[in-house]
Design a protein around this motif. Sequence first.
Motif, mmCIF file in Angstrom:
data_model
loop_
_atom_site.group_PDB
_atom_site.id
_atom_site.type_symbol
_atom_site.label_atom_id
_atom_site.label_comp_id
_atom_site.label_asym_id
_atom_site.label_seq_id
_atom_site.Cartn_x
_atom_site.Cartn_y
_atom_site.Cartn_z
ATOM 1 N N ALA A 104 0.843 -1.213 0.000
ATOM 2 C CA ALA A 104 0.000 0.000 0.000
ATOM 3 C C ALA A 104 0.876 1.262 0.000
ATOM 4 O O ALA A 104 0.573 2.234 -0.695
ATOM 5 C CB ALA A 104 -0.927 -0.015 1.216
ATOM 6 N N LEU A 105 1.978 1.225 0.740
ATOM 7 C CA LEU A 105 2.915 2.364 0.719
ATOM 8 C C LEU A 105 3.528 2.530 -0.671
ATOM 9 O O LEU A 105 3.655 3.636 -1.190
ATOM 10 C CB LEU A 105 4.052 2.142 1.723
ATOM 11 N N LEU A 106 3.905 1.396 -1.280
ATOM 12 C CA LEU A 106 4.571 1.449 -2.599
ATOM 13 C C LEU A 106 3.618 1.856 -3.717
ATOM 14 O O LEU A 106 4.055 2.305 -4.772
ATOM 15 C CB LEU A 106 5.194 0.088 -2.935
ATOM 16 N N SER A 107 2.305 1.712 -3.478
ATOM 17 C CA SER A 107 1.347 1.987 -4.564
ATOM 18 C C SER A 107 1.262 3.465 -4.917
ATOM 19 O O SER A 107 0.600 3.837 -5.876
ATOM 20 C CB SER A 107 -0.039 1.421 -4.234
ATOM 21 N N SER A 108 1.966 4.323 -4.154
ATOM 22 C CA SER A 108 2.034 5.735 -4.573
ATOM 23 C C SER A 108 3.162 5.932 -5.600
ATOM 24 O O SER A 108 3.384 7.039 -6.073
ATOM 25 C CB SER A 108 2.258 6.642 -3.367
ATOM 26 N N HIS A 109 3.877 4.847 -5.928
ATOM 27 C CA HIS A 109 4.976 4.927 -6.900
ATOM 28 C C HIS A 109 4.525 4.313 -8.232
ATOM 29 O O HIS A 109 4.151 3.139 -8.269
ATOM 30 C CB HIS A 109 6.192 4.170 -6.350
ATOM 31 N N PRO A 110 4.522 5.088 -9.325
ATOM 32 C CA PRO A 110 3.963 4.606 -10.603
ATOM 33 C C PRO A 110 4.556 3.280 -11.083
ATOM 34 O O PRO A 110 3.842 2.413 -11.574
ATOM 35 C CB PRO A 110 4.296 5.731 -11.591
ATOM 36 N N LYS A 111 5.865 3.100 -10.899
ATOM 37 C CA LYS A 111 6.511 1.856 -11.364
ATOM 38 C C LYS A 111 5.985 0.648 -10.591
ATOM 39 O O LYS A 111 5.789 -0.439 -11.149
ATOM 40 C CB LYS A 111 8.033 1.986 -11.193
ATOM 41 N N ALA A 112 5.720 0.843 -9.298
ATOM 42 C CA ALA A 112 5.176 -0.255 -8.479
ATOM 43 C C ALA A 112 3.801 -0.653 -8.989
ATOM 44 O O ALA A 112 3.477 -1.838 -9.112
ATOM 45 C CB ALA A 112 5.096 0.166 -7.011
ATOM 46 N N VAL A 113 2.981 0.347 -9.319
ATOM 47 C CA VAL A 113 1.614 0.082 -9.805
ATOM 48 C C VAL A 113 1.675 -0.674 -11.137
ATOM 49 O O VAL A 113 0.944 -1.644 -11.349
ATOM 50 C CB VAL A 113 0.828 1.412 -9.947
ATOM 51 N N GLU A 114 2.582 -0.244 -11.993
ATOM 52 C CA GLU A 114 2.754 -0.916 -13.293
ATOM 53 C C GLU A 114 3.162 -2.382 -13.091
ATOM 54 O O GLU A 114 2.619 -3.287 -13.725
ATOM 55 C CB GLU A 114 3.855 -0.158 -14.053
#
Length: 302
Positions: free
Chosen positions: A205-215
């Motif tokens: 959930a913390l990482l989901s603010s990072h576009p590469k993580a979402v991709e």
Amino acid sequence: VKDIDEAVTNADRNHLNSLLRKLQLSVPDQKEAAKELRLLTKRMPSIRTLVGESSDTIPLLLSPLAAASTDPDLHEDLITTVLNLSIHDDNKKSFAEDPALISLLIDALKCGTIQTRSNAAAAIFTLSAIDSNKHIIGESGAIKHLLELLDEGQPLAMKDAASAIFNLCLVHENKGRTVRDGAVRVILNKMMDHILVDELLAILALLSSHPKAVEEMGDFDAVPLLLGVIRESTSERSKENCVAILYTICFSDRTKLKEIREEEKANGTLTKLGKCGTSRAKRKANGILERLNRSPSLTHTA
């Protein structure tokens, strides 16, 4: 009473100094001193306080670790002593600002016994309570080795590694480092095996603010996994984290809406969450459902 306190403190100080001197002697002496330091720093908060008083203490404590082939028991006792000492708030800043200490913790993450590696991760977790330390530890390259420890899957070490990674990801630039070091794949693999799901979701959930993580979450098929957790988990916090991540994924990748729509037809997972989740979970679930309703004819777009 004051005299007794001072006498105890002086006795403690003398005892600590004699143990530190012993660490400069032969390996059997070092092992004996390290074992005693490990026990003392666990049992006696006053010893933890004393360590910060002198700038020599840490170099003396760590000096046996400079040897090319440190005895595994000695290594474990010294790293565990560092962990015990790092609990004391006054030591946190000076420890993290000591490049030699951080470097030895990273070495311990890479090549100690599993207990040593676990305690090195726990020490990093403890030190990363302070924001300025989060930056220092992130820059040191520790995250990659914490992820390796998590990936290896030793039950004892995984929880300490996950706690440390979570703490470090509370500052923005460490999110980027964690994603670059391959966190999304490692975390999703563990979650598929039903390991530390709640803890790992909190990192995701913390990482989901990072576009590469979402991709990468899209690439690694996170959507069915997250929907499955919402259906099966008893933790409201985990359901909330799942739907917040899904919300981010489907707003950045329209193709995932089709997957969510099919699942919704079969199980009504988000509809149920939209009625009886936490207020944040309801808001996110209803946001995704509104998006589904607004795009009724999702076409196959590559």
